[in-house]
Design a protein around this motif. Structure first.
Motif, PDB file in Angstrom:
ATOM      1  N   VAL A   1       0.509  -1.327  -0.138  1.00  0.00           N
ATOM      2  CA  VAL A   1       0.271  -0.031   0.294  1.00  0.00           C
ATOM      3  C   VAL A   1       0.836   1.124  -0.409  1.00  0.00           C
ATOM      4  O   VAL A   1      -0.020   2.476  -0.420  1.00  0.00           O
ATOM      5  CB  VAL A   1      -1.329   0.144   1.713  1.00  0.00           C
ATOM      6  N   GLY A   2       2.052   0.940   0.443  1.00  0.00           N
ATOM      7  CA  GLY A   2       2.780   2.091   0.797  1.00  0.00           C
ATOM      8  C   GLY A   2       3.513   2.752  -1.320  1.00  0.00           C
ATOM      9  O   GLY A   2       4.161   3.415  -1.829  1.00  0.00           O
ATOM     10  N   GLU A   3       3.196   1.854  -1.762  1.00  0.00           N
ATOM     11  CA  GLU A   3       3.985   1.719  -3.129  1.00  0.00           C
ATOM     12  C   GLU A   3       3.095   1.613  -4.121  1.00  0.00           C
ATOM     13  O   GLU A   3       3.041   2.235  -5.315  1.00  0.00           O
ATOM     14  CB  GLU A   3       5.070   0.089  -3.621  1.00  0.00           C
ATOM     15  N   TYR A   4       2.180   1.362  -4.380  1.00  0.00           N
ATOM     16  CA  TYR A   4       0.850   1.295  -5.344  1.00  0.00           C
ATOM     17  C   TYR A   4      -0.225   2.060  -4.612  1.00  0.00           C
ATOM     18  O   TYR A   4      -1.042   1.869  -3.500  1.00  0.00           O
ATOM     19  CB  TYR A   4       0.625  -0.031  -5.490  1.00  0.00           C
ATOM     20  N   GLU A   5      -0.884   2.474  -5.410  1.00  0.00           N
ATOM     21  CA  GLU A   5      -2.514   2.997  -5.424  1.00  0.00           C
ATOM     22  C   GLU A   5      -3.472   2.012  -5.171  1.00  0.00           C
ATOM     23  O   GLU A   5      -3.801   1.726  -6.429  1.00  0.00           O
ATOM     24  CB  GLU A   5      -3.024   4.369  -6.018  1.00  0.00           C
TER      25      GLU A   5
ATOM     26  N   GLN B   1     -10.388  -4.460  -1.340  1.00  0.00           N
ATOM     27  CA  GLN B   1      -8.502  -5.434  -0.495  1.00  0.00           C
ATOM     28  C   GLN B   1      -8.760  -6.903  -2.535  1.00  0.00           C
ATOM     29  O   GLN B   1      -7.675  -7.224  -2.072  1.00  0.00           O
ATOM     30  CB  GLN B   1      -9.840  -6.556  -0.469  1.00  0.00           C
ATOM     31  N   PRO B   2      -9.506  -6.995  -3.414  1.00  0.00           N
ATOM     32  CA  PRO B   2      -9.453  -8.016  -3.651  1.00  0.00           C
ATOM     33  C   PRO B   2      -8.384  -6.987  -5.232  1.00  0.00           C
ATOM     34  O   PRO B   2      -7.169  -8.828  -5.282  1.00  0.00           O
ATOM     35  CB  PRO B   2     -10.615  -8.223  -5.171  1.00  0.00           C
ATOM     36  N   GLN B   3      -7.946  -6.017  -5.204  1.00  0.00           N
ATOM     37  CA  GLN B   3      -6.963  -5.633  -6.306  1.00  0.00           C
ATOM     38  C   GLN B   3      -5.796  -6.308  -5.024  1.00  0.00           C
ATOM     39  O   GLN B   3      -3.823  -6.557  -6.079  1.00  0.00           O
ATOM     40  CB  GLN B   3      -6.669  -4.411  -6.276  1.00  0.00           C
ATOM     41  N   LEU B   4      -5.710  -5.711  -3.389  1.00  0.00           N
ATOM     42  CA  LEU B   4      -4.414  -6.558  -2.731  1.00  0.00           C
ATOM     43  C   LEU B   4      -4.432  -7.636  -2.451  1.00  0.00           C
ATOM     44  O   LEU B   4      -3.234  -8.128  -2.705  1.00  0.00           O
ATOM     45  CB  LEU B   4      -5.318  -5.644  -1.986  1.00  0.00           C
TER      46      LEU B   4
ATOM     47  N   VAL C   1      -7.704   6.784   1.695  1.00  0.00           N
ATOM     48  CA  VAL C   1      -7.861   8.309   1.251  1.00  0.00           C
ATOM     49  C   VAL C   1      -7.987   8.554   0.374  1.00  0.00           C
ATOM     50  O   VAL C   1      -7.632   7.696  -0.805  1.00  0.00           O
ATOM     51  CB  VAL C   1      -6.542   8.950   2.085  1.00  0.00           C
ATOM     52  N   ARG C   2      -8.632   9.856  -0.230  1.00  0.00           N
ATOM     53  CA  ARG C   2      -8.641  10.359  -1.339  1.00  0.00           C
ATOM     54  C   ARG C   2      -7.102  10.822  -2.055  1.00  0.00           C
ATOM     55  O   ARG C   2      -6.394  11.471  -1.406  1.00  0.00           O
ATOM     56  CB  ARG C   2      -9.977  10.960  -1.624  1.00  0.00           C
ATOM     57  N   VAL C   3      -6.548  10.280  -2.743  1.00  0.00           N
ATOM     58  CA  VAL C   3      -5.169  10.754  -3.252  1.00  0.00           C
ATOM     59  C   VAL C   3      -5.290  11.407  -4.231  1.00  0.00           C
ATOM     60  O   VAL C   3      -7.016  11.976  -5.339  1.00  0.00           O
ATOM     61  CB  VAL C   3      -4.057  10.016  -3.485  1.00  0.00           C
ATOM     62  N   ALA C   4      -4.556  12.559  -4.620  1.00  0.00           N
ATOM     63  CA  ALA C   4      -4.998  13.640  -5.988  1.00  0.00           C
ATOM     64  C   ALA C   4      -5.188  13.184  -7.418  1.00  0.00           C
ATOM     65  O   ALA C   4      -6.015  14.273  -7.837  1.00  0.00           O
ATOM     66  CB  ALA C   4      -3.183  14.095  -6.315  1.00  0.00           C
ATOM     67  N   SER C   5      -5.484  11.896  -7.706  1.00  0.00           N
ATOM     68  CA  SER C   5      -5.621  11.166  -9.276  1.00  0.00           C
ATOM     69  C   SER C   5      -7.173  11.218  -9.107  1.00  0.00           C
ATOM     70  O   SER C   5      -7.980  10.715  -9.511  1.00  0.00           O
ATOM     71  CB  SER C   5      -5.398   9.616  -9.288  1.00  0.00           C
ATOM     72  N   GLY C   6      -7.843  11.168  -7.937  1.00  0.00           N
ATOM     73  CA  GLY C   6      -9.880  11.567  -7.561  1.00  0.00           C
ATOM     74  C   GLY C   6      -9.716   9.884  -6.513  1.00  0.00           C
ATOM     75  O   GLY C   6     -11.200  10.010  -6.406  1.00  0.00           O
TER      76      GLY C   6
ATOM     77  N   TYR D   1      -5.981   3.254   0.239  1.00  0.00           N
ATOM     78  CA  TYR D   1      -5.458   2.394   1.202  1.00  0.00           C
ATOM     79  C   TYR D   1      -3.867   3.060   1.639  1.00  0.00           C
ATOM     80  O   TYR D   1      -3.540   2.986   1.182  1.00  0.00           O
ATOM     81  CB  TYR D   1      -5.208   1.085   1.970  1.00  0.00           C
ATOM     82  N   ALA D   2      -3.899   3.558   2.391  1.00  0.00           N
ATOM     83  CA  ALA D   2      -2.597   4.316   3.465  1.00  0.00           C
ATOM     84  C   ALA D   2      -2.567   3.901   5.072  1.00  0.00           C
ATOM     85  O   ALA D   2      -3.992   3.587   5.530  1.00  0.00           O
ATOM     86  CB  ALA D   2      -3.074   5.723   3.405  1.00  0.00           C
TER      87      ALA D   2
END
Length: 154
Positions: free
Chosen positions: A15-19, A23-26, A54-59, A63-64
């Protein structure tokens, strides 16, 4: 077979490296590393390590894992931004000020308030979408007014 600690460490790294948006993606990203786990296990692991969405710049909402820095001070501008973005309602009952947020957001507001060391507040208790702030006086109206102002609520 990986241990719980190894799996949770891998989750934190991923979760530190990828957006990671789900949970299925994880589970897929863990699978690439040879770690198999069910969605229920991943859900518990995310909770155990304190992961939040959290919401990131990409919208995207991703997970963070927040850094635990109890002594880090939140500046007033940051508190104003968090309150304005997440607080929908402020209500008062004695020395308890209740804040309503969208689902899953109360802990974000609570953390910002705790780190702000706002005058007149002893501390907070956060649920999923409700946050209780305890005023340091029997009448919490001054604290409620201050929180309404910070949130931009009339």
């Amino acid at each position: 077979m990986t241990t719980k600690v190894q799996r949770q460490s891998a989750i934190a790294r991923i979760v530190g490296e990828y957006e990671v948006t789900s949970q299925p993606q994880l589970i897929e990203l863990l699978g690439v590393q040879g770690i198999e786990a069910t969605q229920a296990t991943i859900s518990r692991d995310l909770d155990d390590i304190g992961a939040v969405k959290v919401r990131v710049a990409s919208g995207n909402t991703v997970y963070a894992i927040p850094q635990f820095e109890p002594d880090r001070f939140a500046p007033l501008d940051q508190l104003r931004r968090v309150m304005g973005e997440w607080v929908a309602e402020v209500a008062l009952s004695g020395n308890i000020v209740v804040l309503r947020t969208p689902p899953g957001c109360a802990h974000v507001v609570g953390s910002a308030l705790d780190r702000s060391r706002i005058e007149g507040m002893i501390g907070t208790v956060a649920g999923d979408d409700t946050l209780m702030c305890v005023a340091d006086t029997p009448d919490g109206s001054a604290l409620a007014d201050r929180l309404r102002t910070l949130a931009g609520i009339s």
